[in-house]
Scaffold this active site. Structure first.
Site, PDB file in Angstrom:
ATOM      1  N   GLU A  82       0.683  -1.183   0.063  1.00 56.76           N
ATOM      2  CA  GLU A  82      -0.037  -0.178  -0.062  1.00 56.76           C
ATOM      3  C   GLU A  82       0.862   1.222   0.072  1.00 56.76           C
ATOM      4  O   GLU A  82       0.758   2.057   0.927  1.00 56.76           O
ATOM      5  CB  GLU A  82      -1.038  -0.212   1.238  1.00 56.76           C
ATOM      6  CG  GLU A  82      -2.232  -0.897   1.202  1.00 56.76           C
ATOM      7  CD  GLU A  82      -3.084  -1.074   2.092  1.00 56.76           C
ATOM      8  OE1 GLU A  82      -2.932  -0.114   3.068  1.00 56.76           O
ATOM      9  OE2 GLU A  82      -4.162  -1.645   1.940  1.00 56.76           O
ATOM     10  N   GLU A  97      -6.345  -7.574  -0.173  1.00 59.91           N
ATOM     11  CA  GLU A  97      -6.883  -7.891   1.261  1.00 59.91           C
ATOM     12  C   GLU A  97      -8.221  -7.825   1.291  1.00 59.91           C
ATOM     13  O   GLU A  97      -8.656  -6.558   0.747  1.00 59.91           O
ATOM     14  CB  GLU A  97      -6.059  -6.714   2.040  1.00 59.91           C
ATOM     15  CG  GLU A  97      -4.272  -6.744   2.047  1.00 59.91           C
ATOM     16  CD  GLU A  97      -3.951  -5.886   2.951  1.00 59.91           C
ATOM     17  OE1 GLU A  97      -4.553  -4.951   3.545  1.00 59.91           O
ATOM     18  OE2 GLU A  97      -2.635  -5.576   2.901  1.00 59.91           O
ATOM     19  N   GLN A 138      -4.431  -5.592  16.891  1.00 57.60           N
ATOM     20  CA  GLN A 138      -4.719  -6.664  18.233  1.00 57.60           C
ATOM     21  C   GLN A 138      -6.253  -6.739  17.923  1.00 57.60           C
ATOM     22  O   GLN A 138      -6.690  -7.975  18.083  1.00 57.60           O
ATOM     23  CB  GLN A 138      -4.501  -6.117  19.524  1.00 57.60           C
ATOM     24  CG  GLN A 138      -4.617  -7.009  20.732  1.00 57.60           C
ATOM     25  CD  GLN A 138      -3.920  -6.450  21.759  1.00 57.60           C
ATOM     26  OE1 GLN A 138      -3.299  -5.356  21.844  1.00 57.60           O
ATOM     27  NE2 GLN A 138      -4.054  -7.142  22.788  1.00 57.60           N
TER      28      GLN A 138
HETATM   29  C1  GAL Z   1      -4.286  -2.276   5.203  1.00 59.28           C
HETATM   30  C2  GAL Z   1      -2.571  -2.938   5.328  1.00 59.28           C
HETATM   31  C3  GAL Z   1      -2.587  -4.054   6.142  1.00 59.28           C
HETATM   32  C4  GAL Z   1      -3.352  -4.150   7.354  1.00 59.28           C
HETATM   33  C5  GAL Z   1      -4.641  -3.953   7.033  1.00 59.28           C
HETATM   34  C6  GAL Z   1      -5.701  -3.768   8.253  1.00 59.28           C
HETATM   35  O1  GAL Z   1      -4.298  -1.047   4.896  1.00 59.28           O
HETATM   36  O2  GAL Z   1      -2.319  -3.161   3.950  1.00 59.28           O
HETATM   37  O3  GAL Z   1      -1.060  -4.424   6.420  1.00 59.28           O
HETATM   38  O4  GAL Z   1      -2.784  -3.198   8.000  1.00 59.28           O
HETATM   39  O5  GAL Z   1      -4.690  -2.463   6.292  1.00 59.28           O
HETATM   40  O6  GAL Z   1      -6.901  -3.623   7.885  1.00 59.28           O
END
Ligand code: GAL
Length: 655
Positions: free
Chosen positions: A145, A316, A365
């Site tokens: 990101e 993600e 967490q």
């Molecule tokens: C994204 C990031 C991840 C994690 C995630 C949590 O923005 O790429 O590493 O932090 O958010 O929602």
């Protein structure tokens, strides 16, 4: 192979080695085929300069590979290790207030720091050299990101000298720069490139040309960084696609230029986190609190689908409550399945969930995962298991081009920030509204850039392209498409000056309109616009235009009664307002009708989209809805009646 493929982000470094095999076994059991690792591991593999501990990562990779999982390995440049920061504190980024941002979390590097780029290159070579040909490694992610936490732009000393050098290369001599930027204003003439400052910390607004050029410079650093890493990967790990995971609502750098170095454009999808932080009304947020805005997934998948040379993935996917929004609700049961299928419907080939197991320590967490802290399955696992069984029923297909293109231009977004002229004006939100309206009216949309070929489109929507570009207008003219231009289009040339003859600049080749005055209006003031037999209430933006073109809608009553609000000739509609809701719908229905496109609104809260002859319907409302009846429709999943947070998928066998 049936699609979509599913995967998960995994952090073996958080868990005892003895647990990895069991995790990998469960991932395979859950129907996952991909696992992403590595993006935050630099400080754990290189413990001090050239002092490496690879053993644990070697084993993790072997365990995952032995289980039959395909690994997407990430280069670890998103977090420079603490020892590196101690050695070279100058790699740290500097924020808008001129403060150095410290280490201790992540992304603490400045893309202008040649030292950091050199170090990033060194560690990328180490990782790719070591794992590039490992049998389990089937794809690479670059960094993580880029731009997250406002890190695409840094105001460091390195940025200042880099920017000055870049300007010198671009303008050669300072007189050319003075002339091009019109530095006569406020006596801002430069005698030398070394007198130029970064657009930060000045008493009031700096030169708009300087600001835009600094955005271009900073954006170029991102593309260069991604290009550097992808060059190393292609050389030492050939045949594996190179991916970056872009973010929703991120316009700080030109993602198209960055994606030119990638094979697959990735997108990180957080429908609830982004809803809470987004621009929708409180009522809308309340209705979609647990499912997300109906057009969030579609918009971003459509946008990133256009960027990938060989596909788009959701890298993600939110699996439950996140930890980072102002409020972090849990998704309604079914939402994770719905988001997964919707990503696939809008072109994603693979969806990875973030993350495998909730971690009982550290900054995230309270971020949910596919497994609870103790490793037992959390709710999303059931939904994913369902997708994993359903996907075999769907014949693999690609997505065809839509008939409507919506143009998003990164440089125009920067120009709007430099000269917003009204607190609420936001090209990002305007484009999102236009997209949503098209989707509510039953049409698919491709999100394209100013350099995209437009010949295949029947309708091209240009909601907020404030920078006027001849080449783009020529492509519009060649395309034969109907065009809708939003207010402010063509307000600036490439250096933030008014184009000859004023707005809409080059767009005047499409419609003969001259903008004589612009005004921004506060949200507590509304004006009436008469459009055919109806009156609409608008606010936000109003332009005073001169034109002999046919007027479709006029301001009515009050200030300058009868002044044109919407004009349209045979090909092009120009808006002197920023309509929303019903008024926007009226404009777009009109344009779709002229373009010969169907207007087939789905029931409220339902979204319908297609991958060729495979139709998908998703229900974001709180009550059951009916999928529109289609010729030779045979349901593969679900039926015409779709439950809340449910979906249906059908094939049209004889289209
Ligand atoms: C994204 C990031 C991840 C994690 C995630 C949590 O923005 O790429 O590493 O932090 O958010 O929602």
């Amino acid at each position: 192979m049936a699609r979509p493929e599913l995967g998960v982000c995994y952090y073996p470094e958080h868990w005892e080695q003895s647990r990895w095999e069991e995790d990998a076994r469960q991932m395979v059991g859950a129907g996952l085929t991909w696992v992403r690792i590595g993006e935050f591991t630099w400080g754990l593999t290189e413990l001090g300069r050239n002092r490496f501990d690879w053993a644990w990562l070697d084993s993790a990779l072997d365990v995952l590979g032995d289980a039959g999982l395909k690994v997407m390995f990430s280069t670890p440049t998103a977090v420079p290790p603490n020892w590196l920061v101690r050695e070279f504190p100058e790699i740290l980024p500097v924020d808008r207030a001129g403060r150095t941002r410290t280490s201790g979390s992540r992304r603490h590097y400045c893309l202008s720091s040649e030292k950091y780029v050199e170090e990033a290159k060194r560690i990328t070579k180490e990782y790719v050299g070591r794992y590039g040909k490992h049998r389990a490694v089937q794809a690479w992610q670059i960094d993580n990101e880029i731009g997250d936490h406002d890190t695409a732009i840094s105001y460091s000393a390195a940025a200042l000298s880099g920017f000055r050098r870049w300007l010198q290369g671009r303008y050669t001599d300072i007189d050319t720069l003075n002339r091009s930027w019109n530095t006569k204003f406020w006596g801002g003439r430069f005698g030398d490139f070394d007198e130029i400052q970064l657009p930060v910390g000045s008493v009031t607004a700096p030169s708009p040309a300087l600001e835009l050029e600094f955005m271009r410079y900073s954006s170029g650093r991102v593309a260069r960084f991604i290009g550097m890493q992808s060059g190393i990967i292609r050389k030492h790990s050939p045949g594996r696609p190179v991916i970056h995971n872009f973010m929703a609502g991120s316009y700080d750098f030109d993602h198209r230029r960055a994606a030119a170095h990638l094979d697959i454009a990735g997108f990180d999808s957080y429908p609830l986190g982004n809803l809470i932080e987004g621009h929708l009304s409180i009522d809308e947020k309340a209705s979609w609190l647990r499912i997300g805005a109906p057009d969030y997934q579609g918009f971003h998948c459509d946008m990133y689908r256009e960027l990938g040379q060989c596909g788009m993935w959701v890298v993600e996917q939110q699996p439950g409550p996140v930890n980072w929004a102002s409020y972090n609700p849990a998704p309604v049961d079914g939402a994770v399945r719905l988001w997964t299928w919707m990503a696939y419907a809008h072109g994603a080939d693979t969806v990875l969930y973030f993350r495998w197991r909730q971690v009982p320590f550290g900054q995230e967490q309270f971020h949910s995962a596919l497994c609870h802290y103790d490793g037992t399955p959390d709710r999303a696992r059931h939904e994913i298991a369902k997708v994993a069984t359903e996907r075999v029923r769907i014949p693999p297909t690609s997505r065809s081009r839509a008939k409507i293109a919506l143009v998003v231009d990164y440089e125009s977004r920067w120009a709007q920030r430099i000269h917003p002229h009204g607190l609420e004006y936001s090209g990002e939100f305007i484009a999102a509204d236009w997209y949503r309206c098209c989707r509510e009216l039953g049409n698919d949309v491709d999100i394209v850039g100013p350099e995209t070929e437009l010949l295949c489109y029947r309708l091209v929507l240009v909601p907020d392209m404030v920078i006027s570009r001849d080449g783009f207008v020529s492509r519009l003219l060649d395309s034969q498409a109907q065009v809708v231009l939003g207010a402010r289009c063509g307000s600036f040339d490439s250096l933030m000056q008014s184009p000859p003859g004023g707005a809409p600049g080059a767009f005047r080749r499409l419609i003969d309109v001259t903008v004589r005055r612009v005004e921004s209006l506060p949200p507590w003031h509304r004006e009436a616009v008469e459009f055919g037999d109806r009156e609409y209430s608008v606010t936000g933006w109003r332009e005073h235009v001169e034109s002999d073109e046919p007027v479709m809608a006029r301001f009515s009553g009050g200030f300058r009664d009868g002044a044109p609000a919407v004009l349209a000739n045979v090909r092009t509609t120009y808006l002197a307002i920023t309509p929303r809701g019903e008024c926007l719908r009226r404009v777009l229905v009109d344009a779709m009708t002229r373009a010969g496109l169907p207007v087939t609104p789905a029931p409220e809260g339902i979204r319908v989209t297609f991958r060729r002859n495979i139709g998908f319907a998703f229900n974001f409302s709180g009550s059951p809805g009916m999928v529109p009846e289609r010729p030779s429709q045979r349901f593969l999943i679900g039926a015409r009646r779709v439950e809340p947070a449910g979906l249906s998928i059908w094939i049209e066998e004889d289209p």
